[in-house]
Design a protein around this motif. Structure first.
Motif, short mmCIF file in Angstrom:
data_model
loop_
_atom_site.label_atom_id
_atom_site.label_comp_id
_atom_site.label_asym_id
_atom_site.label_seq_id
_atom_site.Cartn_x
_atom_site.Cartn_y
_atom_site.Cartn_z
N LEU A 149 -3.58 11.80 4.14
CA LEU A 149 -4.15 12.00 5.47
C LEU A 149 -4.06 13.47 5.89
O LEU A 149 -4.97 14.00 6.51
CB LEU A 149 -3.44 11.11 6.49
N SER A 150 -2.94 14.10 5.54
CA SER A 150 -2.78 15.52 5.87
C SER A 150 -3.89 16.35 5.23
O SER A 150 -4.46 17.23 5.85
CB SER A 150 -1.44 16.05 5.34
N ALA B 185 1.47 10.29 3.08
CA ALA B 185 1.06 11.06 4.26
C ALA B 185 0.18 12.22 3.86
O ALA B 185 -0.72 12.63 4.60
CB ALA B 185 2.30 11.56 4.99
N ASP C 220 1.70 3.18 9.75
CA ASP C 220 0.98 2.11 9.05
C ASP C 220 1.94 0.96 8.74
O ASP C 220 3.02 1.15 8.19
CB ASP C 220 0.39 2.66 7.76
N HIS D 207 -9.71 14.83 12.99
CA HIS D 207 -9.19 13.48 13.25
C HIS D 207 -9.43 12.63 12.01
O HIS D 207 -10.44 12.79 11.33
CB HIS D 207 -9.91 12.85 14.43
N ASP E 166 0.31 16.78 11.86
CA ASP E 166 -1.09 16.57 11.49
C ASP E 166 -1.30 15.08 11.25
O ASP E 166 -0.34 14.29 11.32
CB ASP E 166 -1.46 17.43 10.27
N PRO E 167 -2.51 14.64 10.97
CA PRO E 167 -2.76 13.19 10.86
C PRO E 167 -1.97 12.52 9.74
O PRO E 167 -1.96 11.29 9.67
CB PRO E 167 -4.26 13.10 10.59
N GLY E 168 -1.28 13.29 8.90
CA GLY E 168 -0.39 12.68 7.93
C GLY E 168 0.65 11.80 8.63
O GLY E 168 1.13 10.82 8.06
N ASN F 119 -5.28 11.65 18.03
CA ASN F 119 -6.28 11.27 17.03
C ASN F 119 -7.22 10.20 17.59
O ASN F 119 -8.40 10.17 17.26
CB ASN F 119 -5.57 10.75 15.77
N TRP G 154 -1.65 21.03 17.15
CA TRP G 154 -2.69 20.32 16.43
C TRP G 154 -3.96 20.36 17.25
O TRP G 154 -3.99 19.87 18.37
CB TRP G 154 -2.33 18.87 16.11
N MET H 261 0.85 -1.18 0.00
CA MET H 261 0.00 0.00 0.00
C MET H 261 0.89 1.23 0.00
O MET H 261 1.75 1.39 0.85
CB MET H 261 -0.91 0.03 1.22
N LYS I 60 -1.00 10.04 17.20
CA LYS I 60 -1.93 8.92 17.29
C LYS I 60 -2.71 8.98 18.61
O LYS I 60 -3.92 8.74 18.62
CB LYS I 60 -1.20 7.59 17.15
N ARG J 134 5.50 18.03 9.66
CA ARG J 134 4.11 18.50 9.81
C ARG J 134 3.40 17.76 10.93
O ARG J 134 3.37 16.53 10.95
CB ARG J 134 3.34 18.29 8.51
N TYR K 18 -8.65 5.27 9.15
CA TYR K 18 -8.81 4.50 7.91
C TYR K 18 -8.75 3.02 8.24
O TYR K 18 -8.34 2.62 9.34
CB TYR K 18 -7.72 4.88 6.90
N LEU L 246 0.66 4.61 0.92
CA LEU L 246 -0.22 5.54 1.66
C LEU L 246 0.53 6.84 1.84
O LEU L 246 1.30 6.99 2.78
CB LEU L 246 -0.59 4.93 3.03
N LEU M 41 0.10 9.76 10.83
CA LEU M 41 -0.45 8.43 11.07
C LEU M 41 0.03 7.44 10.01
O LEU M 41 0.18 6.25 10.28
CB LEU M 41 -1.98 8.48 11.08
N ALA M 42 0.26 7.96 8.80
CA ALA M 42 0.75 7.10 7.73
C ALA M 42 2.08 6.49 8.13
O ALA M 42 2.42 5.38 7.73
CB ALA M 42 0.88 7.92 6.45
N ARG N 61 2.61 0.21 4.93
CA ARG N 61 3.45 1.26 4.36
C ARG N 61 4.89 1.10 4.81
O ARG N 61 5.83 1.26 4.04
CB ARG N 61 2.90 2.62 4.79
#
Ligand SMILES: Nc1ncnc2c1ncn2[C@@H]1O[C@H](COP(=O)(O)OP(=O)(O)OP(=O)(O)O)[C@@H](O)[C@H]1O
Ligand SMILES: [Mg+2]
Lengths: 473, 352
Positions: A89-90, A86, B334, A99, B326-328, B110, B132, A82, B107, B324, A102, A84, B330-331, B337
């Protein structure tokens, strides 16, 4: 001392009106209510539209992100890859720091993401993501889900992805817009307040103008309203004019009738009188002679009343027409005194009249002024004792011409002074003197219609002093 | 896996699967250091869970204690992952969590483990890039740097950008073989965060990875071991080290040279959040307000290589790339990933 002349002021002309709700207030309230409804509608419309627009925009972003997420899924043999980014999501969080959650499900197994993110009840098909609302960790979220087929382990396999975000950002935007819409609505309403005031005033303006025009008229002015008015007021003005016309007709009919009636009475009365006088000459019986004298006297009284009634009717109709012109009082009194002198000499009275050197001119109806002065002089002569002198004076006092008639007659009781002006009112002092009680009524009416002042006062050293003041031209 | 960014003394390697969905057994909090200010049994206690070791935190802790003598402070140091689990899994009653693991802090927030921080002038003064929502507040920022041994490069040939570093390494492969070190992204959370952020900024990272892979780069779990080897001469170049720790060591050791790459310098935020499980959140807010006050800022800036989010950061202003918040992030956590990234990384490291 009593002022027998009432000042001519507005309250005399405006009758009392029973008041219902103010039309202007009603109009303003209605305008304001309409403005309030419009402001509220504006606010709600903007709010709802903005909410929808914000949601649509957010949904578009969510859809794009879901699509990007699903397209990042690749299978290599039995390995699921995958990509994905960032930024996907950003991007979802950028608008309002939301918030993001996924989940990727392969063959019923969550391969990555949040197991707590519920999938939609129906499995999404097609290329468009399926939107739904759910809760994650007790927070409401907006979610989108998509199914994709990938070649996994040598077979076509369905992978379902779900992407969810809180909508703090959308709520914040909607709130901000709602505030602005609220201010807009309030501003609109605030602007509507003076506008509705102005509008109500503008609409009701012509009514006030007509009312002012009618109120400014003289007491006897019965002309129709000639001002041009908006068509909406036309029925009202037409009705008013119709009413004025009927009133005028009724008025003049009554006056004509009175004058005609008086005339018709006078002629047979003179006949009665003549016949009674002849009979008096011929009658020998004292009793009958007394009776006949009474008949003659009554006839005289009746005739006097009739001619005074005629004069009164004339005064009434002329003061309504408001015929005005310069009247030189010296000349007028010259003629009047000359015409009264025989009557005075018959009663052995001396009439003193000295015309002033300068002309004294007033603006008025010559006939009415003459009638008034004749009645004043007539009273002075009637209520004087033989050998008395009567002084007639004309001078100027301030902005008024002043005519004074002074006699040494029986005078008037103080108690009577106040009650002599109304019709048919005669004093206690009249004794055998013939009269109708209309003289002073006419004097007062003429004085009133000419903005003058009339006073009747006891004279020092006995007698009466009658003063009529009329404004100079 | 451990993400000790600043405790060189303790080298413990804990391998914890990062897979978010795998149920982790609730591990007990592994305390590395504990520091208490004021009477330990005093009624109001502020319990701080932090990844910053005591020596670096001491200036601001003592300044805060002087200003608030009524509060006693219990400052617990743990690894980033241990700190995350103490809150996410065990809901331990810490009042404030200060961590350099931006992804794990994100996390926590979030997933709803953070408590909203009420607005105040001090908090609103923090730039938006360092906050945030009302859940995470940045405290300090530090650069991610390259540390080289002085003499590793000829006079005037010290690389200032990644491209120059690639060129120098290529020019003299024999000199640098086995002498370049960096975090192992497979075992270090911080290393993976830095590497993936680097990769997001362009292709230079993968070229560098290939070059150092060919030079048999040594991979480390922790900054401490890496900088020790650099000091000992086993390494000439250490790539992607945390600025505060490197500066502190370089201040004592003249053989170490800290380079903030001029093409771009990643800036790492040390962030704070108030967990839902906090027993004394008001005390935590007082600490936050203090950290953002003038005295707090001074105390934070005392630590070399680290500056308050309210101060202008060091280095070339145009080159700063703050990671950054932000929820980015969270990737970054993963599993799939990470697997993909590590496969590419391994391919770069292990070359035929
Ligand atoms: N100069 C006067 N001297 C004494 N009394 C007077 C004098 N003028 C008026 N009066 C009193 O005022 C009353 C009202 O006067 P007015 O002229 O209205 O009526 P009249 O003289 O009685 O009747 P007529 O209408 O025939 O003149 C008189 O009846 C009289 O009592
Ligand atoms: Mg009379």
């Amino acid at each position: 001392m009593t002022d027998t002349a009432a000042p001519r002021s507005l309250p005399h002309r405006l009758a009392a009106v029973s008041l219902g709700g103010s039309l202007q207030r009603k109009l303003i309230w209605q305008f304001l209510a309409a403005a309030a409804v419009a402001a509220l509608t504006l606010f709600l419309a903007i709010r709802v539209t903005a909410d929808r627009a914000a949601e649509a925009a957010q949904d578009a972003v969510l859809a794009a992100a879901t699509l990007a997420l699903s397209e990042g899924l690749l299978a290599e043999d039995d390995q699921l890859d995958m990509d994905l980014p960032a930024t996907v999501l950003s991007m979802l969080s950028a608008m309002g720091e939301d918030h993001v959650f996924y989940r990727v499900v392969l063959r019923g197994q969550t391969v990555t993401g949040y197991e707590g993110l519920a999938l939609p009840d129906t499995i999404p098909t097609g290329n468009e993501p399926l939107f739904y609302e759910t809760m994650v960790n007790g927070t409401p979220v907006r979610a989108a889900s998509l199914t994709r087929a990938i070649l996994f382990d040598g077979a076509q396999t369905e992978v379902q992805v779900a992407l969810a975000q809180t909508r703090h950002g959308q709520a914040a935007i909607a709130d901000a817009i709602a505030w602005r819409a609220g201010f807009l609505g309030i501003g609109f309403f605030v602007l509507a307040v003076p506008m509705s005031l102005l509008a109500a005033r503008a609409i009701l303006g012509p009514v006030g103008e007509v009312a002012d025009g009618v109120a400014r008229r003289g007491p006897q002015d019965l002309r129709p309203v000639a001002e041009s008015v908006p068509p909406e007021l036309a029925p009202f003005i037409a009705a008013l004019n119709g009413f004025i016309l009927r009133l005028r007709l009724a008025h003049s009919r009554t006056e004509t009738f009175i004058a005609e009636a008086a005339h018709h009475i006078r002629t047979p009365l003179s006949a009665i009188r003549a016949e009674a006088e002849v009979a008096l000459h011929q009658a020998g019986d004292d009793k009958i002679r007394t009776r006949l004298r009474r008949v003659i006297r009554s006839a005289e009284e009746c005739s006097r009343s009739a001619s005074q009634l005629m004069d009164h009717a004339l005064v009434m109709s002329r003061s309504e027409q408001e015929v005005r012109g310069p009247v030189e009082l010296g000349t007028l009194l010259d003629g009047l005194v000359a015409s009264m002198r025989p009557t005075a000499e018959l009663r052995e009275l001396s009439l003193h009249w000295q015309r002033p050197e300068h002309p004294v001119v007033v603006l008025g109806d010559r006939l009415l002024v003459e009638t008034a002065l004749r009645n004043i002089l007539d009273n002075a002569i009637k209520y004087s004792n033989p050998d008395d002198a009567i002084d007639v004076l004309l001078d100027v006092s301030g902005r008024m011409a002043r005519i004074s008639v002074l006699d040494r007659g029986r005078g008037i009781a103080r108690a009577d002074l106040a009650s002599l002006a109304p019709r048919f009112q005669r004093g206690e002092n009249v004794r055998d003197i013939v009269g109708s009680g209309l003289g002073l009524t006419m004097v007062t009416e003429v004085s009133d219609s000419h903005d003058g002042v009339f006073r009747l006062d006891p004279r020092e050293g006995g007698g009466t002093c009658a003063v009529l003041c009329l404004p100079l031209a | 896996m451990r993400r000790s960014l600043s405790s060189p003394g303790l080298i413990r390697v804990l391998i914890v699967g990062l897979a978010l969905v795998l149920a982790r057994p609730a591990a007990a909090l592994v305390v590395e250091e504990e520091f208490v200010l004021g009477p330990a049994d005093a009624a109001p206690v502020l319990r701080i869970l932090s990844t910053t070791d005591v020596s670096a935190a001491r200036p601001f802790l003592e300044a805060f204690h002087n200003a608030n003598p009524d509060l006693s402070i219990r400052y617990t140091v743990a690894s980033t992952i241990s700190a995350y689990e103490a809150i996410a899994d065990e809901q331990l009653p810490f009042d404030l969590v200060i961590s350099s693991a931006m992804d794990l802090q994100m996390k926590l927030a979030n997933d709803g483990h953070a408590r909203p921080i009420p607005h105040s002038a001090a908090i609103d003064a923090v730039p938006h890039t360092a906050r945030w929502r009302d859940l995470i507040v940045g405290i300090s920022v530090e650069p991610v740097v390259i540390v080289v041994r002085s003499g590793a490069f000829a006079q005037g040939k010290v690389p200032r950008t990644r491209r120059e570093l690639i060129d120098r390494l290529r020019e003299d492969p024999e000199r640098f073989r086995g002498k370049v070190g960096t975090y192992d992204p497979a075992t270090s959370g911080a290393g993976y965060l830095f590497a993936s952020q680097d990769a997001a900024f362009g292709s230079t990272f993968w070229r560098l990875a290939e070059v150092i892979g060919r030079l048999d780069a040594r991979l480390y779990c922790c900054s401490g071991a890496m900088i020790n080897d650099l000091a000992d001469g086993r390494l000439l170049v250490a790539y992607n080290l945390v600025g505060s720790y490197s500066r502190a060591r370089a201040a004592e050791d003249p053989r170490l040279l800290v380079i903030e790459p001029e093409d771009f310098t990643l800036q790492l935020l040390r962030t704070a959040l108030v967990p839902r499980s906090a027993a004394n959140p008001d005390a935590a807010l007082r600490m936050l307000e203090f950290l953002l006050s003038e005295r707090g800022v001074t105390a934070i800036n005392l630590v070399p290589g680290q500056s308050s989010v309210l101060s202008t950061p060091s280095g070339r202003p145009g080159a700063s790339r703050t990671i950054r918040l932000d929820p980015g992030l969270l990737a970054n956590l993963d599993r799939i990933r990470k697997d993909v990234f590590l496969r590419d990384w391994t391919a770069a490291m292990v070359q035929p």
